[in-house]
Design an enzyme around this catalytic site. Structure first.
Site, PDB file in Angstrom:
ATOM      1  N   HIS A 279    -102.565  68.325 -83.266  1.00 27.33           N
ATOM      2  CA  HIS A 279    -103.134  67.075 -83.790  1.00 27.33           C
ATOM      3  C   HIS A 279    -102.198  66.590 -84.898  1.00 27.33           C
ATOM      4  CE1 HIS A 279    -106.740  64.497 -84.810  1.00 27.33           C
ATOM      5  NE2 HIS A 279    -105.982  64.349 -85.886  1.00 27.33           N
TER       6      HIS A 279
ATOM      7  N   ARG B  63    -113.724  59.054 -82.399  1.00 27.50           N
ATOM      8  CA  ARG B  63    -114.237  59.887 -83.503  1.00 27.50           C
ATOM      9  C   ARG B  63    -113.310  59.776 -84.717  1.00 27.50           C
ATOM     10  NH1 ARG B  63    -112.654  63.510 -87.181  1.00 27.50           N
ATOM     11  NH2 ARG B  63    -111.317  64.504 -85.632  1.00 27.50           N
ATOM     12  N   ASP B  64    -112.142  60.375 -84.626  1.00 29.96           N
ATOM     13  CA  ASP B  64    -111.203  60.404 -85.755  1.00 29.96           C
ATOM     14  C   ASP B  64    -110.833  58.980 -86.179  1.00 29.96           C
ATOM     15  OD1 ASP B  64    -109.007  60.705 -87.466  1.00 29.96           O
ATOM     16  OD2 ASP B  64    -108.170  62.376 -86.355  1.00 29.96           O
TER      17      ASP B  64
ATOM     18  N   HIS C 226    -100.116  63.596 -87.184  1.00 31.00           N
ATOM     19  CA  HIS C 226    -100.282  62.267 -87.781  1.00 31.00           C
ATOM     20  C   HIS C 226     -98.916  61.616 -87.965  1.00 31.00           C
ATOM     21  CE1 HIS C 226    -104.657  62.410 -89.502  1.00 31.00           C
ATOM     22  NE2 HIS C 226    -104.591  62.658 -88.212  1.00 31.00           N
TER      23      HIS C 226
ATOM     24  N   ASN D 107    -103.138  58.385 -87.134  1.00 32.94           N
ATOM     25  CA  ASN D 107    -103.061  59.275 -85.981  1.00 32.94           C
ATOM     26  C   ASN D 107    -101.882  58.848 -85.117  1.00 32.94           C
ATOM     27  OD1 ASN D 107    -105.357  61.094 -86.128  1.00 32.94           O
ATOM     28  ND2 ASN D 107    -106.611  59.262 -85.990  1.00 32.94           N
TER      29      ASN D 107
ATOM     30  N   CYS E 115    -107.665  60.515 -91.969  1.00 35.63           N
ATOM     31  CA  CYS E 115    -108.721  61.355 -92.547  1.00 35.63           C
ATOM     32  C   CYS E 115    -109.190  60.744 -93.847  1.00 35.63           C
ATOM     33  CB  CYS E 115    -108.228  62.777 -92.784  1.00 35.63           C
ATOM     34  SG  CYS E 115    -109.457  63.811 -93.611  1.00 35.63           S
TER      35      CYS E 115
END
Ligand SMILES: [Zn+2]
Length: 312
Positions: free
Chosen positions: A210, A16-17, A212, A252, A243
């Protein structure tokens, strides 16, 4: 597979991300093979798709198909990102176990990302909770507070506001609230402080970290979150993604490096590193030419490195 219960949960967000910030669309069959490879490696939570209009994100047009495929695996929590009630409806119909709703701590990022204010997003969260409560499905809802550690548009983000937002999300009826360093601005002292506050405020409803790796602090921030009591960590195979709506935000945390860090410390993830490294092959097959990141994959596993607890 293992008699040892895992100490931490690695929540893979690559499908997804990762994919949503890649320009080329990965074919559905490749996504499914990639998810299968992650499951084979022992990954037990995967965010597989985002339920957004295909016109906005063609990469996610096959979300329902990918969810249905992923749901064939037993014992794996299948998650999807939903930005609104309509997305939640589609995710519930597809059969996900868990939905993540992004709510920005920064008003500027909220407007750029979902074209809504934070208050409007909280109202959306309430509608999603009502929808879930009215459905037969037992779908969990997590709010991920994005830009919790700083915003590339507005700059500093007030920590009190982050905690107030988290409390408001719990009051709206969600099961968990996690914190995202969407913009890669967090440092370990800040991560330790804010997650400690989140846990004091929410108790068992305090959720995932979450992080980065935009400025190289991804792993340090994960370890700081671990020290603060966090036990679920989002990361992306080969560090895919970031993002698309936070200018300059990239990277990520690399799942392979995160798993290596924990396993080498004796903290069990349940993920077999050798098989995880093999999962990169399926990812690369579906995204030819896309750079893959990770220090552990580059260096290889150290001589004598063993994950004894993974033995059958
Ligand atoms: Zn991310």
């Amino acid at each position: 597979m293992s008699n040892v219960s895992n100490d931490v949960l690695i929540s893979e967000v690559g499908p997804r991300d990762g994919l949503q910030s890649v320009a080329i669309t990965m074919p559905t069959a490749d996504k499914c093979r990639w998810i299968d490879a992650l499951v084979s490696a022992g990954v037990r939570e995967i965010e597989v798709a985002s339920f957004v209009p295909a016109s906005l994100m063609p990469q996610m047009a096959d979300a329902a198909q990918v969810v249905r495929h992923a749901m064939k695996h037993d014992g794996v929590t299948i998650m999807a990102l939903v930005p609104n009630r309509r997305g939640a409806q589609a995710a519930i119909e597809a059969g996900v176990h868990k939905m993540t709703v992004p709510v920005s701590a920064s008003e500027a990022h909220s407007l750029a990302n979902v074209r809504k204010t934070r208050q409007q997003m909280l109202a959306e969260v309430k509608e999603i909770v009502a929808l879930r409560n009215g459905s037969a499905a037992q779908v969990k809802i997590e709010v991920g507070i994005s830009t919790a550690f700083g915003c590339t548009i507005q700059g500093k983000v007030d920590e009190d506001e982050v905690i107030r937002l988290a409390e408001a999300a719990v009051a709206a009826g969600v099961d968990e609230v996690g914190l995202s360093d969407t913009t890669g601005m967090a440092n370990p002292a800040q991560v330790r402080r804010l997650f400690a506050r989140l846990q004091a405020a929410l108790g068992a409803k305090a959720g995932a970290a979450h992080m980065h790796n935009t400025r190289g602090l991804g792993l340090a921030n994960c370890l700081a979150a671990y020290d603060a009591g966090v036990r679920t960590f989002d990361s992306s195979l080969a560090g895919l993604g970031g993002c698309p709506y936070a200018p300059g935000a990239s990277g990520n945390v690399v799942t392979e490096d995160l798993v290596f860090m924990f396993e080498s410390m004796g903290i069990h993830t349940g993920v077999d590193l050798e098989k995880l490294l093999e999962a990169r092959i399926s990812l690369a097959a579906g995204l030819p030419g896309q750079p893959l990141y990770g220090m552990t994959p580059e260096a290889g596993l150290p001589i004598g490195f063993k994950q004894e607890h993974l033995n059958d």
